[in-house]
Every structure is written in structure tokens, then in C-alpha cells.
Write a protein that holds these residues in place. Sequence first.
Motif, PDB file in Angstrom:
ATOM      1  N   UNK A   1       4.203  36.372  18.339  1.00 46.04           N
ATOM      2  CA  UNK A   1       2.959  36.873  17.777  1.00 46.04           C
ATOM      3  C   UNK A   1       2.069  35.798  17.189  1.00 46.04           C
ATOM      4  N   UNK A   2       2.576  34.574  17.073  1.00 44.96           N
ATOM      5  CA  UNK A   2       1.781  33.479  16.509  1.00 44.96           C
ATOM      6  C   UNK A   2       1.529  32.373  17.527  1.00 44.96           C
ATOM      7  N   UNK A   3       2.587  31.871  18.170  1.00 47.46           N
ATOM      8  CA  UNK A   3       2.411  30.817  19.176  1.00 47.46           C
ATOM      9  C   UNK A   3       2.614  31.351  20.588  1.00 47.46           C
ATOM     10  N   UNK A   4       2.993  32.595  20.709  1.00 47.17           N
ATOM     11  CA  UNK A   4       3.230  33.212  22.007  1.00 47.17           C
ATOM     12  C   UNK A   4       3.805  34.596  21.835  1.00 47.17           C
ATOM     13  N   UNK A   5       4.331  35.133  22.928  1.00 44.50           N
ATOM     14  CA  UNK A   5       4.870  36.495  22.928  1.00 44.50           C
ATOM     15  C   UNK A   5       6.284  36.459  23.501  1.00 44.50           C
ATOM     16  N   UNK A   6       7.220  37.084  22.799  1.00 45.81           N
ATOM     17  CA  UNK A   6       8.586  37.224  23.280  1.00 45.81           C
ATOM     18  C   UNK A   6       8.761  38.599  23.911  1.00 45.81           C
ATOM     19  N   UNK A   7       9.410  38.644  25.072  1.00 44.63           N
ATOM     20  CA  UNK A   7       9.602  39.883  25.825  1.00 44.63           C
ATOM     21  C   UNK A   7      11.098  40.106  26.015  1.00 44.63           C
ATOM     22  N   UNK A   8      11.555  41.320  25.746  1.00 44.62           N
ATOM     23  CA  UNK A   8      12.963  41.657  25.931  1.00 44.62           C
ATOM     24  C   UNK A   8      13.174  42.310  27.284  1.00 44.62           C
ATOM     25  N   UNK A   9      14.309  42.007  27.906  1.00 36.87           N
ATOM     26  CA  UNK A   9      14.686  42.689  29.135  1.00 36.87           C
ATOM     27  C   UNK A   9      14.038  42.128  30.385  1.00 36.87           C
ATOM     28  N   UNK A  10      14.260  42.845  31.502  1.00 39.80           N
ATOM     29  CA  UNK A  10      13.847  42.376  32.824  1.00 39.80           C
ATOM     30  C   UNK A  10      12.854  43.305  33.510  1.00 39.80           C
ATOM     31  N   UNK A  11      12.193  44.159  32.739  1.00 34.74           N
ATOM     32  CA  UNK A  11      11.222  45.077  33.334  1.00 34.74           C
ATOM     33  C   UNK A  11       9.942  44.312  33.666  1.00 34.74           C
ATOM     34  N   UNK A  12       9.606  44.148  34.951  1.00 34.10           N
ATOM     35  CA  UNK A  12       8.393  43.404  35.300  1.00 34.10           C
ATOM     36  C   UNK A  12       7.146  43.962  34.637  1.00 34.10           C
ATOM     37  N   UNK A  13       7.107  45.298  34.417  1.00 35.13           N
ATOM     38  CA  UNK A  13       5.923  45.897  33.799  1.00 35.13           C
ATOM     39  C   UNK A  13       5.733  45.392  32.366  1.00 35.13           C
ATOM     40  N   UNK A  14       6.839  45.213  31.632  1.00 39.81           N
ATOM     41  CA  UNK A  14       6.744  44.715  30.259  1.00 39.81           C
ATOM     42  C   UNK A  14       6.239  43.274  30.246  1.00 39.81           C
ATOM     43  N   UNK A  15       6.717  42.467  31.181  1.00 39.58           N
ATOM     44  CA  UNK A  15       6.248  41.091  31.281  1.00 39.58           C
ATOM     45  C   UNK A  15       4.785  41.049  31.718  1.00 39.58           C
ATOM     46  N   UNK A  16       4.424  41.913  32.655  1.00 35.42           N
ATOM     47  CA  UNK A  16       3.029  41.967  33.114  1.00 35.42           C
ATOM     48  C   UNK A  16       2.097  42.355  31.967  1.00 35.42           C
ATOM     49  N   UNK A  17       2.539  43.287  31.118  1.00 36.66           N
ATOM     50  CA  UNK A  17       1.712  43.714  29.986  1.00 36.66           C
ATOM     51  C   UNK A  17       1.473  42.560  29.015  1.00 36.66           C
ATOM     52  N   UNK A  18       2.513  41.749  28.767  1.00 37.56           N
ATOM     53  CA  UNK A  18       2.359  40.601  27.868  1.00 37.56           C
ATOM     54  C   UNK A  18       1.413  39.564  28.467  1.00 37.56           C
ATOM     55  N   UNK A  19       1.535  39.338  29.760  1.00 37.84           N
ATOM     56  CA  UNK A  19       0.638  38.390  30.437  1.00 37.84           C
ATOM     57  C   UNK A  19      -0.804  38.879  30.353  1.00 37.84           C
ATOM     58  N   UNK A  20      -1.011  40.148  30.663  1.00 36.67           N
ATOM     59  CA  UNK A  20      -2.374  40.702  30.641  1.00 36.67           C
ATOM     60  C   UNK A  20      -2.966  40.715  29.238  1.00 36.67           C
ATOM     61  N   UNK A  21      -2.115  40.903  28.243  1.00 34.43           N
ATOM     62  CA  UNK A  21      -2.624  40.906  26.869  1.00 34.43           C
ATOM     63  C   UNK A  21      -3.325  39.591  26.562  1.00 34.43           C
ATOM     64  N   UNK A  22      -2.756  38.480  27.022  1.00 38.10           N
ATOM     65  CA  UNK A  22      -3.368  37.168  26.778  1.00 38.10           C
ATOM     66  C   UNK A  22      -4.530  36.893  27.733  1.00 38.10           C
ATOM     67  N   UNK A  23      -4.407  37.331  28.974  1.00 46.86           N
ATOM     68  CA  UNK A  23      -5.485  37.095  29.940  1.00 46.86           C
ATOM     69  C   UNK A  23      -6.744  37.876  29.580  1.00 46.86           C
ATOM     70  N   UNK A  24      -6.567  39.066  29.020  1.00 45.54           N
ATOM     71  CA  UNK A  24      -7.697  39.925  28.700  1.00 45.54           C
ATOM     72  C   UNK A  24      -8.296  39.637  27.323  1.00 45.54           C
ATOM     73  N   UNK A  25      -7.638  38.804  26.554  1.00 44.65           N
ATOM     74  CA  UNK A  25      -8.119  38.507  25.202  1.00 44.65           C
ATOM     75  C   UNK A  25      -8.136  36.984  25.007  1.00 44.65           C
TER      76      UNK A  25
END
Length: 413
Positions: free
Chosen positions: A347-371
Motif C-alpha cells: 500500500x506504500x511502495x507497491x501492492x502485495x497479492x495473495x494466491x494464484x488467481x489471475x483476476x486478483x493480479x490483474x486487478x492490482x495491475x489495473x489499479x496502478x495503470x488506471x491511477x
Amino acid sequence: MTSAGLDIGFVMLHTSPLDVPGTKDAGGMNVVVKAQAEALARAGHRVRIFTRRSSEEPAERVGLAPNLEVVHLAAGPARLLAKGDHEGVVAEFAEALAAEIARDPAQLLHAEHWFSGIAALPAAESAGIPLVVSFHSIAADEDSPLGDGERPESPGRRAGERLIAQAADLVIAVSEAERLTILDRLGGDPARVCVVPLGVDTKLFRPCETRECDERRDWFAHGGRPEVLVVGRLHPLKGFDLAIEAVAAIPSERRPVLRIVGSPPPDGDDYVEGLHDAIARHRMITTVAFEGALRRGELAKRFQESTLVLVPSHSETFGLVALEAAATGVPVVARNAGGLREAVVDGETGILVSGDDPAAWAAAIERLLQDPELAERMGAAARQHALAMSWEASAACLEDAYRAVLTQRMAPA
């Protein structure tokens, strides 16, 4: 580091500090050992790095810098071996190492990885000098979360790691997460396990300067896609397959370019073929680039050109790639596991994602790309996080640990 210089022998059986990270079996361990050795040598210590001769090309001794040289020892065929096959040459390497230390003594040996530890143990015992060990990775039980993606490398690994953890004078961990693993999984003695933080070259890995930043802004202004970078040996443990699936889960009109930096180990062709198949299946051939292994300066430039860096590794004792990205001022999306929890401040220098769900990883990527403002804020915080860590500080901690072990050896029983 003002005391008299030490005579230190690093032991790297299965990989060489001369190898480019991301090739063969070279990775973060190679970067760490070379950087710490260089810093120790600059501080006035004599440092030798003992490695197995894996080709006929290099000289027996290669000077890297004043006070620092690589020594190639003959053990097994002078060719590249699959990582798991090195167990078969440990005994021969141990004999060569013991002979070298008898001929030209060192004050202590610091073995990197369990192969090196098993080989260095009898050499240290015969010379009557301390043995320090760093694991860099530790075998996971099949039912352990750290076992995901981790293939068994050789039959003696688990027993070998336990032996070294309990026999070495000192075990160096690179993170608190690794220290706990050594204690819990290998039965290490808490009094003989310490953490030496890693460092990063913040002059090499730095944010883009004015002209470089302008070029990047122009790229986006003319419709260029943002770029996501993933770096490492092309091995299942590093999670490149998950990186591909995560980017594929982003709608094609918003999908970033995925740059894959690294090359496979000697036995990794099947995995790489699977990565290419996945890219073709998702119709991402035009938005995925395999860059191969890059030298450090080229890698630093790639970090600068990236919007974010992915670290989907199933297991990392620390996560040096995450720290190098941080030094470049680039936010990281990394797995919520192991030492990555210390390399990335969630939440400060990046985002940590738990598990192997591609959708969860995609959401974290998009959060940074869209903001972009969030990405810029995290990147700035990441740079400040990295500035607090240097290889000189890491080497100073190592020296303190070495001197403590030597003092303990000299104390009466």
C-alpha cells in the motif's frame, strides 16, 4: 570497517559470479554475492570466490577488482550442468576446495546455497576455520505453500540443508522470513542464525532524469501502451506463467505490454515452450516481448521504462528484483509471501497479492495503470525505501558477523 582486513573465501559451487543474472542458474544469489564481495574488497579485505569450472574458457583465477578474485576449481566435467546434477560433484569439489585452502589459507569460508555448504564443511573443518552459510532458497515440503512451483532438485537437499544449518558456525539469512524458515524447517539454533539485510545500487538503479522522463511521456501521449516488467530465470518457481495469465485477464483495449527478462536454466526448455503456448493461446504475441537476460545497465534502463514491475514468484527469501525496482522509483506488484513482505511495503511502495488467481493480479495491475498519481506516489515512496539500503551497509553487517564468529572461535571452550 577500520580493523585489520580479513581473508574471506566465498563458495559458490553451482553458479559463478561471472555469469549474467537471468542466464544458466544465475539469479539474485549471484548479484548478492558479487555485490557484497566487491564492497568487502573495497573496505580492504581479501576476498576469493570459489566456483566450479563449468567451461574451458575462463582462466583458473580471474581478478574482478583489487583484493577480489574468482577461483575456478575442477569438479566434474568442464561444462554446464543442470542444477540438480551438482550433487554428484560435491565430493570432488570439496576435495579441490580443501586442497586450495591448505595451499593458500583463508580465515573463514562463507558458503552460498546448500551444495556449497556441504562441500565447504569438510574443508573448513580440516583447516580449523569457521564456516558461515547462506541458503538463498530452502527446500519446501510438498504440503508447504512454499512448495508451489518448486521442483525437487536433488535427493539429498533436505537432509543436506538440515545438516548445514546445525553444523555451521553461523547461518546468514537475508530477511526475517528466511530466518524463521531456517529455525522452523531446518532446526537452526537461534543463537547462530542472524539477518544481514541486502543492499541495492541506487546510482545504477535510479529514477529517469528529465530527458528520459520526457521521452516516456511522449510515448504515452502518442498512444504508447504502458509496460509491465517481470524479471528472473525462466523457471516455474518464478511464476512467469502467472504473469502471462494476469496480463491476459486485462481487456485487450487496456492491456499493457508485458516484457519478460531472463533466460531458462539448462533444464528449462519445456517451461519456456509452455509460456510461448500460453501467449499464443491468449493472442498476445504482439504485446509480449521476451528480452532474454540483460546486463545490469540494460536492466536498469528497462526498469526506468516500466510503469510497474511484477514479482509473482512462489517463493523469495527477500526479492532483490523488487528492491531494484523500488530504487528506480517504480511500484511493484508482488506475491504476499516470504521476504517479499519485507521488500515491498504493501500500500506504500507497491501492492502485495495473495494466491494464484489471475483476476486478483490483474486487478492490482489495473489499479496502478488506471491511477497514475497513485503509481507515482508509490514509486516515490519506493525510492526512499531503497535509499536506506546499500551494499556498503550490508557488507559492514557481514564483517561484524564474521568478526563475532572468529572471536568466538578463539575464546576458550
